[in-house]
Write a protein that holds these residues in place. Structure first.
Motif, PDB file in Angstrom:
ATOM      1  N   MET A   1      32.663   3.146 -21.268  1.00  7.57           N
ATOM      2  CA  MET A   1      31.829   1.989 -20.921  1.00  7.57           C
ATOM      3  C   MET A   1      32.500   1.160 -19.841  1.00  7.57           C
ATOM      4  SD  MET A   1      28.986   2.094 -22.381  1.00  7.57           S
ATOM      5  CE  MET A   1      28.424   0.467 -21.916  1.00  7.57           C
ATOM      6  N   GLU A   5      33.252  -8.001 -19.755  1.00  5.04           N
ATOM      7  CA  GLU A   5      32.400  -8.941 -19.018  1.00  5.04           C
ATOM      8  C   GLU A   5      33.182  -9.689 -17.962  1.00  5.04           C
ATOM      9  OE1 GLU A   5      28.495  -9.875 -19.175  1.00  5.04           O
ATOM     10  OE2 GLU A   5      29.531  -7.947 -19.332  1.00  5.04           O
ATOM     11  N   LYS A 235      20.553   3.552  -6.081  1.00  5.81           N
ATOM     12  CA  LYS A 235      20.313   2.256  -6.708  1.00  5.81           C
ATOM     13  C   LYS A 235      21.315   2.112  -7.831  1.00  5.81           C
ATOM     14  CE  LYS A 235      18.348   0.099 -10.285  1.00  5.81           C
ATOM     15  NZ  LYS A 235      17.979   0.399 -11.654  1.00  5.81           N
ATOM     16  N   CYS A 238      21.127  -2.711 -13.510  1.00  3.84           N
ATOM     17  CA  CYS A 238      19.938  -2.664 -14.359  1.00  3.84           C
ATOM     18  C   CYS A 238      18.745  -3.437 -13.813  1.00  3.84           C
ATOM     19  CB  CYS A 238      20.290  -3.126 -15.765  1.00  3.84           C
ATOM     20  SG  CYS A 238      21.510  -2.034 -16.516  1.00  3.84           S
ATOM     21  N   GLY A 239      18.806  -3.909 -12.580  1.00  6.48           N
ATOM     22  CA  GLY A 239      17.650  -4.560 -11.976  1.00  6.48           C
ATOM     23  C   GLY A 239      16.683  -3.523 -11.427  1.00  6.48           C
ATOM     24  N   THR A 240      15.568  -4.004 -10.829  1.00  5.25           N
ATOM     25  CA  THR A 240      14.540  -3.100 -10.325  1.00  5.25           C
ATOM     26  C   THR A 240      14.145  -3.503  -8.902  1.00  5.25           C
ATOM     27  OG1 THR A 240      12.745  -4.474 -11.172  1.00  5.25           O
ATOM     28  CG2 THR A 240      13.616  -2.787 -12.644  1.00  5.25           C
TER      29      THR A 240
ATOM     30  N   LEU B  73      27.983  -7.377 -27.191  1.00  2.00           N
ATOM     31  CA  LEU B  73      27.730  -8.580 -26.393  1.00  2.00           C
ATOM     32  C   LEU B  73      27.040  -9.621 -27.277  1.00  2.00           C
ATOM     33  CD1 LEU B  73      26.470  -7.023 -23.044  1.00  2.00           C
ATOM     34  CD2 LEU B  73      28.765  -7.824 -23.622  1.00  2.00           C
ATOM     35  N   ARG B  76      23.004 -10.013 -26.200  1.00  2.00           N
ATOM     36  CA  ARG B  76      22.049  -8.913 -26.056  1.00  2.00           C
ATOM     37  C   ARG B  76      22.645  -7.596 -26.563  1.00  2.00           C
ATOM     38  NH1 ARG B  76      24.182 -10.006 -20.969  1.00  2.00           N
ATOM     39  NH2 ARG B  76      25.062  -8.210 -19.889  1.00  2.00           N
ATOM     40  N   ILE B  78      23.791  -3.656 -26.140  1.00  2.00           N
ATOM     41  CA  ILE B  78      24.274  -2.791 -25.070  1.00  2.00           C
ATOM     42  C   ILE B  78      23.538  -1.453 -25.191  1.00  2.00           C
ATOM     43  CG2 ILE B  78      26.549  -3.881 -24.944  1.00  2.00           C
ATOM     44  CD1 ILE B  78      27.632  -1.297 -26.360  1.00  2.00           C
ATOM     45  N   ILE B  79      23.523  -0.712 -24.106  1.00  2.00           N
ATOM     46  CA  ILE B  79      22.954   0.634 -24.160  1.00  2.00           C
ATOM     47  C   ILE B  79      24.056   1.605 -23.815  1.00  2.00           C
ATOM     48  CG2 ILE B  79      21.171   2.175 -23.279  1.00  2.00           C
ATOM     49  CD1 ILE B  79      19.713  -0.153 -22.187  1.00  2.00           C
ATOM     50  N   ARG B  80      24.150   2.647 -24.603  1.00  2.00           N
ATOM     51  CA  ARG B  80      25.070   3.721 -24.240  1.00  2.00           C
ATOM     52  C   ARG B  80      24.244   4.977 -24.056  1.00  2.00           C
ATOM     53  NH1 ARG B  80      29.844   2.530 -28.580  1.00  2.00           N
ATOM     54  NH2 ARG B  80      28.093   2.768 -29.997  1.00  2.00           N
ATOM     55  N   ALA B 114      17.387   0.728 -18.893  1.00  4.66           N
ATOM     56  CA  ALA B 114      17.720  -0.631 -19.348  1.00  4.66           C
ATOM     57  C   ALA B 114      16.697  -1.694 -18.935  1.00  4.66           C
ATOM     58  CB  ALA B 114      19.116  -1.009 -18.868  1.00  4.66           C
ATOM     59  N   PRO B 115      16.181  -1.669 -17.674  1.00  2.00           N
ATOM     60  CA  PRO B 115      15.279  -2.745 -17.277  1.00  2.00           C
ATOM     61  C   PRO B 115      14.022  -2.830 -18.142  1.00  2.00           C
ATOM     62  CG  PRO B 115      15.916  -1.422 -15.368  1.00  2.00           C
ATOM     63  CD  PRO B 115      16.422  -0.713 -16.578  1.00  2.00           C
TER      64      PRO B 115
END
Lengths: 270, 248
Positions: A1, A5, A235, A238-240, B73, B76, B78-80, B114-115
């Motif tokens: 991972m 943060e 890209k 995690c945005g779009t 977190l 929120r 998390i995604i694995r 994720a989005p």
């Protein structure tokens, strides 16, 4: 991972967001303006090619090493190109020691694709004995100081190191390979660069600083060839993106690519 | 629909003179697509996708407690995500150890999904997505995203939209939709694209090969069309499972 943060003070985040609304950035740049670039080449005597790139406060070193190897079975008449990148803890408190993580792997694979797609290194010209012996070109990228946009800095360092690399000439005597003292340039056919954007809210900024990367929603990288075509897309985060924003970014990227390339040409005789 | 085997080195014709492709498709035609939902009993959600000769199975576990805990977190989930190809999924046996390609794909697939997920609804938890490519036939990453999104829905995880994905390729300077193994291997380019179709937002965009700016524009349009079709199959697959439950 990913690393723990990374935190930015809310005050600073809000400042960046407010300034973006007015088309301004913390370091005084315009949204489509890249930072000052300095390129030093031939910095490592033991490497066949090398370059240190300063992109603002970001520093990346790339080294090119050459080896004679057996070609891959599916490409017996081609040289080998291997790109490796490491985000070492020396470069930033947010990098951790250990084997390459997914960020390192992504970085090296984006650089690799941009070079490979446009055949920047003419691998067909790196065959010594067809099917048996070919040159392998290793491009190793190390971040030295992470102040944002490691992708573009790494691409610049890689291409600068490749353009200035010197390969020993060789002589074949009864299929025996003899390296000569005489050296020649690598067969480089194009100068691809990458142009990376940070998407913050609905704004795009080119060549993001570290603080901008901390608050970006998404990242978008274009690999651009010498004649303005696209040789890589990536890209990140995690945005779009709306399709229209991608096409908008593409036009800016083609302009910025020329600026990057002009920097390369101002430091390196091609 | 089965691709013809080719000997190494022999040139293969990817686009015939009449404009059809190696497997008989038109340039903008996707392969037969089948999605089955809830195929694994242990997983909270699962899906099996067959796209052409691709066979990919996806399991979703969660939202569940995060181990190791320090990864959790406070605000929120998390995604694995683990994308993995079985050693027997490709013509030449692949080492089961994760390759650099698989490491990168696990990352971009996670960032593509994720989005769509309301992560803030599940603080301190993880949503684990496991993707096994059992048979690969080109475009595995986009098929994986399409299936994973359905598996997430099957797990009952609230989402803004499904994520549907397709790859646009290039052969003989012509754009093609949903490239198969041969078109991937011997074609001129590969541009995988994922979208949340109802929102019109792109969540994954990658490319290798050379594309002109106008080809990028055309590829985005072509992908959008393919994604609409895939989206319908996704919705139908979910409806099929859950409509039968409604009237029990």
């Amino acid at each position: 991972m990913s690393a723990p943060e990374k935190i930015i003070p809310t005050v600073k985040k809000n400042t960046i967001l407010l300034m973006l609304e007015k088309g301004e950035r913390l370091d005084g740049r315009k949204l489509d303006e890249i930072r000052k670039i300095k390129i030093e080449t031939d910095v490592i005597g033991n490497a066949e090619g090398s370059a240190i790139v300063h992109l603002g406060n970001t520093i990346v070193i790339a080294g090119v090493k050459l080896n004679i190897v057996t070609p891959y079975a599916d490409t017996p008449n081609q040289g080998v190109q291997i790109v490796n990148a490491e985000l070492i803890p020396l470069a930033s408190p947010v990098f951790e020691p250990g084997p390459p993580g997914e960020d390192d792997v992504e970085l090296s694979r984006v650089i690799d694709r941009a070079l490979r797609s446009v055949k920047a290194i003419d691998l067909d010209k790196l065959v010594i004995i067809p099917g048996k012996k070919v040159w392998a070109v290793y491009i190793d990228i190390y971040a030295l100081n992470h102040s944002g946009n490691l992708i573009d800095a790494s691409m610049l360092a890689s291409i600068a190191a490749l353009l200035t690399a010197k390969k020993p000439k060789i002589e074949l005597v009864n299929d025996q390979i003899k390296k000569l003292d005489e050296r020649e340039k690598l067969p480089i056919t194009d100068i691809p660069v990458t142009v990376t954007f940070a998407k913050i809210g609905d704004k795009l900024v080119v060549d993001p600083e570290y603080e901008e990367e901390l608050i970006m929603d998404a990242r978008l990288t274009f690999g651009i060839t010498s004649n303005g075509n696209i040789c890589a897309l990536q890209k990140g985060l995690c945005g779009t993106f709306k399709p229209s924003l991608i096409l908008e970014a593409l036009e800016i990227a083609r302009k910025v690519a020329d600026e990057y390339r002009n920097y390369i040409k101002s430091f390196i005789q091609i | 629909m089965i691709g013809m085997p080719t000997k190494k080195g022999t040139p293969i014709v990817l686009l015939k003179e009449n404009g059809t492709r190696i497997d008989g498709r038109k340039p903008d035609e996707i392969r037969p697509l089948k999605i089955s939902v809830g195929v694994l009993r242990n997983a909270d959600g699962s899906a099996f996708i067959e796209l052409g000769r691709n066979k990919i199975i996806v399991a979703v576990y969660g939202p569940r407690e995060v181990h190791p805990r320090h990864l959790a977190l406070p605000d929120r989930a998390i995604i694995r995500c683990r994308y993995h190809m079985a050693p027997f999924s490709v013509p030449e046996r692949k080492s089961p150890a994760p390759s650099r390609r698989e490491i990168e794909l696990s990352k971009v697939i996670r960032e593509a999904l994720a989005p769509a997920i309301f992560l803030e609804k599940f603080p301190r938890t993880t949503i684990d997505i496991f993707i096994e490519v059992l048979q690969a036939d080109g475009s595995t990453r986009v098929a994986s995203i399409t299936a994973a999104s359905v598996a997430l829905a099957d797990a009952g995880i609230p989402m803004k939209d499904l994520v549907a994905a397709v790859a646009v390729g290039k052969v003989d300077s012509q754009l093609i939709l949903d490239l198969n193994h041969y078109e991937d291997q011997y074609g001129e380019g590969d541009m995988p694209i994922a979208m949340m179709p109802s929102l019109g937002e792109i969540t994954l965009l990658q490319a290798d090969g050379i594309f002109t700016p106008s080809e990028v524009r055309a590829a985005l349009d072509m992908a959008k069309m393919g994604i609409e079709k895939i989206y319908n199959v996704q919705k139908e697959a979910l409806r099929k499972k859950y409509s039968s439950l409604l009237f029990r």
